[in-house]
Design a protein around this motif. Structure first.
Motif: not given
Length: 551
Positions: A160-179
């Protein structure tokens, strides 16, 4: 590996909630993922819908919460509002004894209530990417303390074209998060996200059924992309269809196909992720009750759809992944019945078709479309058959009296019969002529007649350029209010048709349509607003005169 939920080291409150639901043993995907997530590992879970994926990530997420800490600790991304609400219901069910707080956010709804809930504090946020980013940019959503991020139906979000939004959201979370990425398929784009945003992920793939039912007839028709709707209307006239599903990539296309079929006398409705749960249930009820013979949907909207008496499945757009083809066509040919799966294949889709054939280990033969002459002959034969029925019954006394009267006036019997057949033909046959379709092999000479422009196909994992306008954070759209709604029997096709025909706006550019009980909100591009509002008369919609104003 544990064989019962009691063997899993879950919080006692979660164990109680599981027992309340009557569950004893985890499904294979739950058995694989829950221990890994409890250990803090990043995971990729590949399994089909209906295998228990939601509980597989919801239970570990809830287990790891510090309930009431006053910060967002869990984030779940979904492609649609419907799936967001389903995930939220699951979190409420499993977290009933924990008293964990969950807020759901998605586009198409006012910001105020969602902002108010976030400011009250929550442990988990579930939402669609566009609205999540909007709220983050407004300063009311802080993802700086998130411990767990889940991408549910990740393949659909990317398509659906959300790849850029997904990356924006992941970058806003701590690098130590679990994914955790949960997906029915694992295209290249998802694997690339895993490489960038996961640490040594464990991939858990559940076995899937590859074969299709023996009682399903598969075939394809080679047509230009811009001729697909015309080809579909020809097939609907030629096929003995009782009930059908038509699959398309985008909500725009589902609406366009449903409108085209309805205009030709085949009751159809679209089914896509932009609909409210209430609207979805209403459409499905009408389909099951036989008031509709056709559903036109996207894959994400049709997930979980369980209807046994489908005679035909049409692929207006071939799926990007062969597994999706199997699940689409598997909705016909059930319970010992035969079924038909028909795919419309544009020239650029041929490699995709070959991948599907290799996957299902059988050929999908090509067939020519019924010609205009074929369909005209069918119409004529159907008329002759209907006349023959009444000739055999011999119960036309009133009509014979009419003929006798016309003959007495000096008309020829054969002329009267011809006129009667013409009236019958006009009353029973489709009002529109057979839709023209350009042969794929035909190539106009240079300098010759213009060829209808073929729409460029989007690359796998990316939407058509025009479809990007229909995400829930489009700032170039203006919302208009119509004084009609469910109470007046209004449907999206009525709105699109009337605005296009009377307002001079292309139907394909109309965005979100939110139908309420007595009014409707419609998003249109800002460049068309003045044109729509400039019409001096109300818009005719479903035998009602409708006024349109700014919302």
């Amino acid at each position: 590996m544990p064989t019962s939920f009691t063997a899993l080291p879950l919080h006692p409150a979660l164990q109680q909630a599981i027992a309340d639901q009557g569950y004893t043993a985890p499904t294979p995907i739950q058995e694989a993922l829950i221990p890994l997530l409890l250990e803090g590992r990043d995971v990729v879970g590949r399994a089909q819908t209906g295998t228990g994926k939601t509980a597989a990530f919801a239970l570990p997420l809830l287990h790891q919460l510090n309930v009431g800490a006053g910060v967002v600790q869990g984030l779940v991304l979904t492609p649609t509002r419907e799936l967001a609400l389903q995930v939220t219901r699951a979190l409420h069910t499993y977290g009933a004894h924990l008293r964990a707080r969950t807020v759901t956010v998605y586009g198409g709804q006012p910001y105020g209530p969602q902002i108010k809930q976030l400011r009250r504090g929550t442990d988990v946020v579930v939402g669609t990417p566009g609205r999540l980013i909007d709220l983050m940019e407004r300063g009311v959503l802080d993802l700086g303390h998130v411990q767990t991020v889940v991408l549910d139906e990740a393949d659909e979000m990317l398509s659906m074209g959300f790849v850029d939004d997904i990356e924006t959201l992941l970058q806003a979370t701590p690098s130590t998060r679990q994914t955790a990425f949960l997906s029915a398929t694992l295209p290249k784009a998802i694997r690339q996200l895993c490489t960038r945003y996961q640490q040594d992920p464990v991939v858990c793939e559940m076995k899937h059924v590859q074969a299709t039912a023996d009682q399903i007839e598969h075939r394809h028709h080679l047509v230009h992309q811009h001729d697909k709707i015309a080809a579909l209307t020809r097939l609907f006239e030629a096929e003995p269809i009782e009930s059908a599903l038509v699959f398309a990539h985008t909500r725009d296309r589902t609406d366009a196909v449903a409108l085209a079929l309805t205009e030709r006398g085949y009751p159809a409705e679209s089914l896509h992720g932009g609909m409210s749960q209430q609207a979805r249930e209403r459409v499905l009820r009408r389909f099951r009750d036989g008031q509709l013979s056709v559903l036109v949907g996207t894959d994400v909207a049709a997930r979980g759809l369980d209807i046994d008496d489908i005679t035909h499945v049409f692929n207006h757009d071939l799926p990007r992944d062969p597994e999706v083809y199997v699940h689409r066509v598997g909705r016909t040919g059930r319970a010992g019945r035969t079924g038909t799966a028909i795919s419309l294949v544009a020239p650029h889709d041929k490699s995709r078709l070959r991948r599907i054939e290799r996957f299902i280990k059988q050929s999908i033969p090509g067939r020519p479309l019924p010609t205009a002459e074929d369909l005209e002959a069918r119409r004529t034969q159907a008329l002759v058959d209907r006349v023959g029925v009444w000739l055999r019954r011999g119960r036309c006394t009133a009509e014979r009296t009419l003929i006798d009267g016309l003959v007495a006036e000096g008309h020829d019997v054969a002329a009267v019969a011809a006129a009667a057949l013409k009236v019958a033909r006009e009353a029973t046959e489709p009002k529109q002529p057979v839709a023209p379709v350009q042969p794929v092999e035909a190539r106009p000479a240079r300098g010759g007649g213009k060829r209808p422009p073929a729409r460029r196909a989007s690359a796998p994992g990316r939407p058509d350029r025009r479809d990007r306008n229909h995400r829930d954070r489009d700032h170039d759209m203006v919302t208009l209010k119509l004084n009609t709604g469910h109470a007046h029997g209004i449907h999206p096709k009525h709105i699109v048709r009337s605005l296009a025909e009377n307002g001079g706006i292309p139907g394909r550019v109309i965005g979100r349509i939110d139908i309420q009980q007595h009014h409707t909100h419609v998003d249109v591009p800002a460049s068309y607003v003045d044109r729509v509002l400039a019409q001096p008369k109300p818009y005719p919609m479903n035998a009602r005169q409708v006024t349109v104003d700014r919302a």
